[in-house]
Design a protein around this motif. Structure first.
Motif: not given
Length: 390
Positions: A90-95
Motif C-alpha cells: 500500500p501507498s502511505l499518505q500522511i496529514a
C-alpha cells in the motif's frame, strides 16, 4: 503539550505501518464470480494507508516534538516492510494538524491544517520541523471533526484510515463533543487512536481512553520527557557517505525542481543536526520504496510516465540536459537510475548489518513513543490481513 508533537510524528509513521484494512482479503478464496459482475469485484489500482496526525502545540511540548522528529524515520522504515494480502504494497499518505496554540485563530478553535494528505516524505519532515509551541486551548473533539471534514479520506473500504491525536489536557474540552466526532469517524471508517502525554490513569480520567475505544482505536500513555537512545554502529559513516552520492542521482525539473532538491538537502541537514543516527535512518528511508519524487525528479517521473520526456519543454529541463536530444536525455536518466538502484541496494545491505549489530549490542534502541505506536499498529494490523516481511 510539548509531548503531543513528539507523539504525532512517530505515530503517523507507525500507523502507516499497520495499513490494510481489508487488503485483498479474498485473494486466496476460490472462484465465486458466477453471480458477481466483473465491475463489482474490481479493486482500485492503488490501496492507501491514510494517517492524520493531530498534534498539540501548546506550551511545554518541546521534548515531545524532538522525540517525534527523531523517530519519524524509524516509523517510515518499519512501514517499508508492510504488505497486505498477496504481496500488495500500500501507498502511505500522511496529514498533519496542530491544535491548542495561541498563535492560531480563535475563530477556528486554535486549529490549523499544516499539511493535507501527502506521500512526500521531505515535505512531511519539513512541516514537523516547522512546528513551534505556545500556550492555548486544546479542543480534541473539534480538531478531530476538522480533520474528518477537510481531508479526502476516500471511499475504498480496503484502505486503512487512521487518526493519531496526542495531547495532555482533558479530551472533553471545547464545544464539539468528542463522542460526536467518534460517530463521524466510524461513518467514514476512520479509526481514532489517542496518545496521552503523562500518567496512564490520568489520561483515562481525562477520557482519552474512551475517545479511542469508541472507534476501535488504541489508547496509549507515554513519558514524553524520556530521552531517545540511539545506538551508533560501524556502518553509520558509510551509509551517510552513500546518502550524499544518492542525492546526486536526482535530476530536478520543472518550476519546483530546484526548490524541492534544496528541500531534500535541508531535511538531510535537519536530521543530522539532531544526531548522526537520525541522519542514518533518514538515508535508509530514502533507499526504500516509499521515497518517491516524481513531481520534481526526472528519474522517478520517467518511471511513472514513459511519455514525459517527449512532452517536456526546454525551459523545464535542468542545465545539464538543455540542448540534448530526447535519446540523450533518456540515456542520461537511465544512467542515473542504475546508479541510484545500486546505491540504494548498498544502503539496504548495510542497514541489515546495522540492525543486526544493534540487536546484538542493546536490548532496545527505540523510544517510549515508538514502542507504544508500533505495538498498537501491529496489533490492529494483524486483524486486517497485514504482515511484515524482513
Amino acid at each position: 503539550m510539548k509531548h503531543i508533537k513528539y507523539i504525532l510524528g512517530p505515530a503517523l509513521l507507525l500507523f502507516m505501518t499497520g495499513t490494510c484494512y481489508g487488503c485483498d482479503l479474498n485473494a486466496n478464496t476460490t472462484e465465486r464470480t458466477t453471480l458477481i459482475t466483473k465491475s463489482s469485484v474490481e479493486k482500485p489500482k492503488e490501496q492507501f494507508v491514510k494517517i492524520a496526525l493531530l498534534l498539540d502545540t501548546s506550551n511545554s511540548m518541546d521534548g515531545l516534538i524532538n522525540q517525534a522528529k527523531a523517530q519519524l524515520w524509524d516509523i517510515v522504515n518499519e512501514f517499508t516492510y508492510a504488505k497486505c494480502g498477496n504481496d500488495i504494497r500500500p501507498s502511505l499518505q500522511i496529514a498533519l494538524y496542530e491544535y491548542g496554540n495561541d498563535n492560531l485563530s480563535s475563530k477556528e478553535g486554535y486549529i490549523r491544517q499544516v499539511l493535507g494528505f501527502s506521500n512526500d516524505l521531505d515535505e512531511i519532515s519539513e512541516k514537523l520541523f516547522s512546528l513551534t509551541t505556545n500556550g492555548g486551548e486544546e479542543y480534541c473533539g473539534q480538531v478531530i471533526h476538522s480533520s474528518l471534514r477537510q481531508l479526502d479520506w476516500g471511499k475504498n473500504a480496503d484502505d486503512l484510515k487512521m487518526i493519531f491525536i496526542a495531547g495532555n489536557e482533558p479530551f472533553t474540552q471545547g464545544k464539539l463533543d468528542y463522542k460526536d466526532a467518534a460517530t463521524n469517524a466510524k461513518e467514514k471508517d476512520v479509526i481514532v487512536n489517542t496518545i496521552f502525554c503523562g500518567n496512564y490513569d490520568q489520561g483515562i480520567n481525562g477520557m482519552w481512553k474512551k475517545g479511542a475505544l469508541l472507534t476501535g482505536g488504541e489508547y496509549m500513555a507515554i513519558d514524553h520527557n524520556r530521552k531517545v537512545v540511539h545506538i551508533a554502529t560501524p556502518y553509520d559513516d558509510i551509509i551517510i557517505q552513500l546518502n550524499a552520492k544518492l542525492n546526486k542521482t536526482y535530476i530536478s525539473y520543472g518550476s519546483i525542481g530546484r526548490q524541492k532538491k534544496e528541500l531534500q538537502f535541508i531535511q538531510d541537514s535537519n536530521a543530522a543536526e539532531m544526531e548522526e543516527a537520525v541522519a542514518v535512518k533518514r538515508a535508509v528511508s530514502k533507499s526504500s520504496r516509499l521515497y518517491k519524487n516524481s513531481k520534481w525528479d526526472l528519474v522517478d517521473a520517467a518511471e511513472e510516465d514513459t511519455d514525459l520526456i517527449s512532452e517536456l519543454q526546454e525551459k523545464d529541463l535542468p542545465e545539464e540536459l538543455k540542448g540534448k536530444s530526447e535519446s540523450e536525455i533518456k540515456a542520461f536518466i537511465q544512467e542515473k537510475k542504475s546508479e541510484r538502484m545500486e546505491i540504494q541496494n548498498k544502503i539496504q545491505e548495510l542497514n541489515a548489518k546495522r540492525e543486526k549489530y544493534i540487536a546484538e549490542n542493546a536490548s532496545q534502541e527505540t523510544g517510549e513513543l515508538e514502542n507504544a505506536m508500533i505495538s498498537a499498529i501491529k496489533a490492529q494490523a494483524s486483524k486486517k490481513n497485514y504482515s511484515w516481511d524482513r
